[in-house]
Enzyme design. Sequence first.
Site, short mmCIF file in Angstrom:
data_model
loop_
_atom_site.label_atom_id
_atom_site.label_comp_id
_atom_site.label_asym_id
_atom_site.label_seq_id
_atom_site.Cartn_x
_atom_site.Cartn_y
_atom_site.Cartn_z
N LEU A 64 -15.18 70.30 72.06
CA LEU A 64 -13.73 70.50 72.05
C LEU A 64 -13.06 69.55 71.08
O LEU A 64 -11.88 69.67 70.80
CB LEU A 64 -13.19 70.29 73.47
N ARG A 65 -13.80 68.59 70.59
CA ARG A 65 -13.33 67.62 69.57
C ARG A 65 -12.33 66.61 70.11
O ARG A 65 -11.88 65.76 69.36
CB ARG A 65 -12.73 68.34 68.38
N HIS A 179 -31.83 67.55 73.45
CA HIS A 179 -31.78 68.25 72.16
C HIS A 179 -33.06 67.87 71.43
O HIS A 179 -33.14 66.79 70.87
CB HIS A 179 -30.58 67.81 71.33
N ASP A 305 -22.65 76.95 71.49
CA ASP A 305 -22.67 75.70 70.73
C ASP A 305 -21.46 75.65 69.79
O ASP A 305 -21.59 75.41 68.59
CB ASP A 305 -23.98 75.53 69.95
N HIS A 309 -14.41 73.15 63.20
CA HIS A 309 -14.22 72.16 62.14
C HIS A 309 -12.92 72.44 61.41
O HIS A 309 -12.46 73.58 61.36
CB HIS A 309 -15.36 72.27 61.11
#
Lengths: 641, 324
Positions: A64-65, A179, A305, A309
């Site tokens: 979500l930044r 990951h 995912d 940006h």
Amino acid sequence: MRIIIEGGRVIDPANDIDKVQDIYIAEGKILARGRKPQDFQADRVIDANGLVVCPGLVDMRARLREPGQENKATIASETKAAAKAGVTTLCCPPDTDPVIDTPAVVELIHRRAGEAGHANVVTLGALTHRLRGEQLAEMCALKQAGCVGVSNALQPVDLKILRRAMEYAASQDLTVYLHPEDPALSQQGCAHEGTVSVRLGLPGIPETAETVAVAQALQLIDLTGVNAHFCQVSSDAAARMIARAQYDGAPITVDVTAHHLFLTEMDIGYFNAQCHVRPPLRTQRDRDGLREALVNGTISAICSDHQPHDTDAKLAPFPATEPGISAIETLLPLALRLVDDGLLSLPDALSRVTFFPANILEISAGTLDVGANADICVFHPHYSWRYEESHIVSAGKNTPFLGWNLKGLVTHTLLNGRIVHEVDDDTLHEVITQGAYEAELAQSNSIAQGQPLDDDIEAEDSNEEDEDWFEPPSVTDIDSPRPPQTDREARPAEDTDAGAFVPPSAQTTATKSKQKKQAAKKTAAAAVENTNVLDSNAFDSNASDANALGNSGGDHQVSTQIDAPREPQTDSPIEPAAAKSPAMAANDANDTYKPPISPFRVPSKQFAPLSDRVIKTQPEDDNRAAADPNSKRVPAVKDDD
Amino acid sequence: MMRKNIQLDEQGRLKHLLTLEGLKRELLVEILDTAESFTSVTGQAVKKVPLLRGKTLVNLFFEASTRTLTTFELAAKRLSADVLKINVSTSATSKGESLLDMLRNLEAMHCDMFIVRHGESGAAHFIASHVAPHISVINAGDGRHAHPTQALLDMFTIRRHKGEFGPLTVAIVGDIMHSRVARSQIHALTTLGVDEVRVVGPKTLIPKAVETLGVHVYHDMEYGLEDADVVIMLRLQKERMQGALLPSEHEYYQRYGLTMDKLAAAKTDAIVMHPGPINRGVEIQSEVADSAQSVILEQVSNGVAVRMAVMSMVLGRPAEGGAA
């Protein structure tokens, strides 16, 4: 607010439901399904005729930044995009800034999400302090603050710390989200090490960066007994390694991103930075392997995912761009594309973005149980549109899917019984009329291709339509990927009174219990027989063993009304793979373990069913059943041995 | 937007030169033929032709370079163009200005061509797909991706010595992994129909899947050079020792350094090439570098003619017919 969602085809994979039903919502909960509760006065009626009603989607990983990179996106902007995409719950990994390693950050995120009110946000806590891989994070405090698991996101952790972290997490009953990428092997790479990276001179990330990390993690999982989840596996080899470990009973679940199921390294073309993702897009073979693993249940969940940006992040020479796709809005359309590609039935595809991820995250979401929170997604399965930048609600416009024809337009999203997204009336009208036309087109195509329409079957079906709605199984009841539902009752033209409908559920349920009982007696040979039946497209089979198959055949044919697969011919042979798995899983319960035939062959129980029909590379020497994607939470089949 | 070949205009003529991959053989031959016609210019007393008079070229070098930069500059001046040189390491990008902002500023100065060298693979494609439509971009080396003019001048040199490409066996020796020159050479050689292209080096310096480019891989120098018509040596950069790619310069020289002994495996009339700069005693023995078989200096002078050819084809279209 009291709401009725009327006349929609209700698909609730968690409860094996796929039929036209009304849903009654009050006080944020699902009050009833099918039968109208007494004295129910709706404030709002949503006419879902011709639409599919399913649980709100659960996205296992969406960045979500916020906090930290609000120039890219915010919790408000991204949860709004989620609502538009039918996603009602999303999980935020801990690599925010500051890192989610204190309860304060967890609370901040939850509060912001609550203020925005578009979607539920759950969080993963940090595995190590500041994700530095040096010191354990205060996992217990994070858990108490609401984190559903712990992860070090993409930051490396050395084996000593990872072992300790796993041990500690295991003792606190926390799932560790991994990951798998070995930093020493991936180095500064930005593309799969292979034909494209050599051609374009891009620093490569070898497949071994993933397989080595998976191998190490598997050993540590075995050592520590922790519940583990592998995030976004990208290679066929890694999927096979995990499949084998699952076969051996390891408590592991796996997800895959939607884009890894559709794109390959070739999509990079001449430096298309929109295809710069991590882990990288790999080969066609890997993509097919991931699809295979998805179908056979090794991989149980599909996530977006989502990584929004700002435009500058992708405006640079390829290696200097930031990896990631703004993907939350293509999650449902891409999952539905798997149905069109003949890999999954519609209910199965939906289960991979609703019930399975919720199950992995151990949250109560992803179902339409009576009494559950009314998180609901209503969409048209056929209406298609060209994906343009102007459609994107997310602050991040970075996606390689622009220009694709997508299906699965979400018309309504409900969060806790509140409508958080709905299209305007004009759009709705167009979606329904145009979508119906496209559905008809798909249907006539399938007729043209010689697929008989099996209308008779529905007429003959008995009806005990309500059989399963009043006995909502708890999550742990579900023992395996469910058999594809019959879509018979889901005829839009029919009256919405559920009683008038042919009970798909009757047959499905019967089939299921029958499978459970009989499975033990079934031999591998029976599975082979089933396979043959399927492959020969013998939908009229009346053999009792082929009951489930007959179902799926019916599913395919009848479903063309609502759910016409684009390529029915490929569809039919493949789809039943999922149908068979419950029986097979049950089979396994009574099967003693047999070692894999070759050290390089994956335990064929995982792969035989699919590979026999799709990949057609493996001999039919072992027909043991498919994996149980659910093995982690549910008393695993293995445990019954 | 990246799908079509952005190097060509609607008529299939060269608009940018970014990589040799995907260009037709006829086009490569046309470039070589055009270059041939320019070699006479270099021999004239007045070494100038007015093909690009009034055009402004910008050398945008984000990485240090001597030969490439000077030959481009020389080529441009011989075509009567105005040349600007931007020393990027001291300019604004190091002050945080983005690459794109810088391009916009240069565009505003009405330049006609950017000659770009950059450390990241794909930089030239990136710039070409974002500049104003009237600007052409020539790739003077981007990361590990491509160095098309270098490969073209190598082809030019090979053609001058060997005539036909068809029957040749060409061995490229050294650090293929990090070499943009090798990648462009491979594309050029396979496009021009060379019979056999070999790459020779230790596995650490040969990228995985390099065979998909149409080459044969050899790890042994002797077999790799056997009956070769052309031996192309690549520069070994010292920092490769740090990445654990090689044990030492000494051992590399022993196994893969080109000495007269090893060269004996090739055909007796084989030519030896090197894109420079040479590390004597690391990848090549001094005797070989200075021998009659070495065409290394010739490569440098051919570089001017080839770059003139490329620039004139990209910018000097009206005069193109006369030049070719």
